[in-house]
Structures are given as structure tokens and as C-alpha cells.
Design an enzyme around this catalytic site. Structure first.
Site, short mmCIF file in Angstrom:
data_model
loop_
_atom_site.label_atom_id
_atom_site.label_comp_id
_atom_site.label_asym_id
_atom_site.label_seq_id
_atom_site.Cartn_x
_atom_site.Cartn_y
_atom_site.Cartn_z
N CYS A 86 7.47 4.24 6.12
CA CYS A 86 6.58 3.95 4.99
C CYS A 86 7.36 3.55 3.75
O CYS A 86 6.79 2.99 2.81
CB CYS A 86 5.71 5.16 4.69
SG CYS A 86 6.62 6.61 4.16
N CYS A 140 -3.50 4.14 9.43
CA CYS A 140 -2.22 3.67 10.01
C CYS A 140 -1.68 4.61 11.07
O CYS A 140 -0.49 4.57 11.40
CB CYS A 140 -1.19 3.52 8.90
SG CYS A 140 -1.70 2.35 7.63
N CYS A 199 0.84 -1.20 0.00
CA CYS A 199 0.00 0.00 0.00
C CYS A 199 0.88 1.26 0.00
O CYS A 199 0.65 2.19 -0.79
CB CYS A 199 -0.92 -0.03 1.22
SG CYS A 199 -2.16 1.26 1.25
N CYS A 200 1.91 1.29 0.86
CA CYS A 200 2.80 2.45 0.91
C CYS A 200 3.57 2.61 -0.40
O CYS A 200 3.81 3.73 -0.85
CB CYS A 200 3.80 2.30 2.06
SG CYS A 200 3.17 2.82 3.66
N CYS A 258 -1.42 8.60 7.23
CA CYS A 258 -2.75 8.22 6.76
C CYS A 258 -3.62 7.79 7.95
O CYS A 258 -3.11 7.17 8.89
CB CYS A 258 -2.64 7.04 5.80
SG CYS A 258 -1.67 7.39 4.33
S1 SF4 Z 1 0.47 4.71 5.59
FE1 SF4 Z 1 -1.09 3.07 5.55
S2 SF4 Z 1 -2.81 3.81 4.30
FE2 SF4 Z 1 -1.05 5.17 3.95
S3 SF4 Z 1 -0.09 4.40 2.13
FE3 SF4 Z 1 0.97 3.40 3.86
S4 SF4 Z 1 -0.14 1.49 4.33
FE4 SF4 Z 1 -1.42 2.75 2.92
#
Ligand code: SF4
Length: 244
Positions: free
Chosen positions: A234, A212, A121-122, A209
Site C-alpha cells: 500500500c 482491495c 487512494c493509499c 480495506c
Molecule cells: S487499500 Fe484500497 S481502499 Fe484502502 S486506501 Fe488503498 S486503494 Fe484505498
């Protein structure tokens, strides 16, 4: 820090890095502007130290472009802060967005990717958009500080990284707040009346975010990020690998 590459863009990188370790924030930003102009850009997620950098740059009349990573998953307070900062500093902050919306990502990878595969996701929502931006500039100015945690303890004021091995491209990373303390940052922000994220006053330490970021009572400055995972970064400050 080892500099295997002694020269970059006509600079004696090792000598400049050593000199900047003893320079003030003002001197560091002034040198960066005179050397790189708008090819040096400030990346911010509106944490305290990034705001101090932007404030100094504005005071000195240094027109560094400013960008932020908009994952589409930021707190409403963070989006509101962007508008407040743009008005306060009289600047536009460029939002770098992922190629997919959150809904499109859910269709491709399944919902709540941050809960199952936060690294993926990151990568999709932060690292890839950042890499695209860095491929166009020479210097990335960050608000990293050494006291933010073990992974940041060795941060240099000026670092050189190999960015694209294939094309032999390098990027300079300027961390002019590396030797500032959290206390000094917040003293400056309060004294200058700089807008900041109200979530800090509600107990959030480091704000990213919403899925998280949790309120945290731990000692670490980045406590509360990716709770339940080993993850502490991240990836935007680690994908470059070792500096050279
Ligand atoms: S901090 Fe969390 S929601 Fe944001 S990009 Fe990374 S994994 Fe995804």
C-alpha cells in the site's frame, strides 16, 4: 544492510541492529522501551504478528502507545476486532484518519478511487496520516515478517530511514517479528487466546480495506490484496525509500 549514518539519537545504530538480529522478541521490546519509552509506538492493522507484539509488550508491562490506520474502508469485522482487542489488552488504540471522508474523497477525485488509482487512494488514506504520526515519534514498531513476500524478504529487525531530508530528520523502524514464521505467529495467538479477525477463518490471508481485499488461494501470504493490479504494497512500508 548499509548504515551510512553510524549514529542516531546517541545510538550506534549498526551495532544495535546487529545485536538485535540475535535477540528474542522480549529482549528487543525491553531494550526499545528502556531507550525510547513512549516515543516508540506500535502500528498495527491487527494482522497476526502485530497482535503478538502487543501481547508481549503487555506481558512485560511496556506501555507502548498503539495506533492503527483507519481508512474508513475497513471490514465491519475489523472495526469490531478493534473494540475486542482494546478490551482484551486493556488499552486504547489510536485511530489515524485521512483528512477527507470517503464521501469527500469521491467528490474531489471521483468515486471508487481504489479501482482507478489505488496508489493515490493509499497515499491519501494511509501514507499521509502515517507520515504525520511518524513526524512526532522516534521509533515505529511494525509486524513485518520476511516470509510475507519478496518485497519484505530483506527486512531487518532495526532499520534507520531518512524521514525528512529538509529538516534532517530520521526514523527508526523496529520489525521485531521479522524472523518469525506465519505458523509460529498463529500458534502463539491460538495458545494465548488472543482475539483475531474472523475473516482469517473464512479464507482471507491478509486483511486490509474491503474494496482491495479478496479471498485468495495463492501461496503468497499477501495474496488477495489489490487483485488485478501489479500493486503488492500500500506504500506505508515503501515511502521511506532506502534505509541508511
Ligand atoms: S487499500 Fe484500497 S481502499 Fe484502502 S486506501 Fe488503498 S486503494 Fe484505498
Amino acid at each position: 544492510m548499509a548504515f551510512l549514518l553510524e549514529e542516531h539519537a546517541g545510538l550506534d545504530v549498526r551495532a544495535e541492529a546487529a545485536r538485535l538480529e540475535g535477540a528474542s522478541l522480549e529482549e528487543t521490546l525491553q531494550w526499545t522501551w528502556e531507550t525510547f519509552g513512549k516515543q516508540a509506538q506500535i502500528g498495527t492493522s491487527y494482522q497476526g504478528s502485530g497482535l503478538v507484539i502487543i501481547h508481549h509488550a503487555r506481558k512485560l508491562g511496556l506501555d507502548f502507545p498503539v495506533f492503527t490506520l483507519d481508512t474508513g474502508l475497513l471490514f465491519p469485522e475489523t472495526y469490531a476486532l478493534k473494540a475486542r482487542l482494546e478490551a482484551f489488552f486493556g488499552i486504547g488504540i489510536q485511530s489515524l484518519e485521512p483528512s477527507q471522508t470517503v464521501a469527500e474523497q469521491a467528490e474531489t477525485y471521483g468515486g471508487d478511487l481504489w479501482a482507478s488509482h489505488p496508489d493515490t487512494c493509499c497515499s491519501l488514506r494511509k501514507v499521509l496520516p502515517l507520515q504525520q504520526q511518524l513526524s512526532r515519534i522516534d521509533v515505529w514498531i511494525t509486524g513485518l515478517r520476511r516470509t510475507q513476500g519478496d518485497s519484505r524478504a530483506q527486512t531487518g529487525i532495526l532499520e534507520l530511514y531518512e524521514f525528512d531530508k529538509l529538516r534532517g530528520r530520521h526514523i527508526l523502524k523496529l520489525n521485531p517479528m521479522a524472523n518469525w514464521s506465519r505458523e509460529a505467529v498463529w500458534e502463539y495467538i491460538k495458545a494465548e487466546g488472543i482475539p483475531y479477525n474472523p475473516l482469517h477463518d473464512r479464507g482471507y490471508r491478509s486483511i486490509g480495506c474491503w474494496p482491495c481485499t479478496k479471498m485468495a488461494s495463492g501461496e503468497s501470504e499477501r495474496a488477495g490484496r489489490w487483485e488485478g493490479f501489479e500493486k503488492t504494497e500500500c506504500g506505508i512500508h515503501t515511502f521511506l525509500g532506502s534505509n541508511i
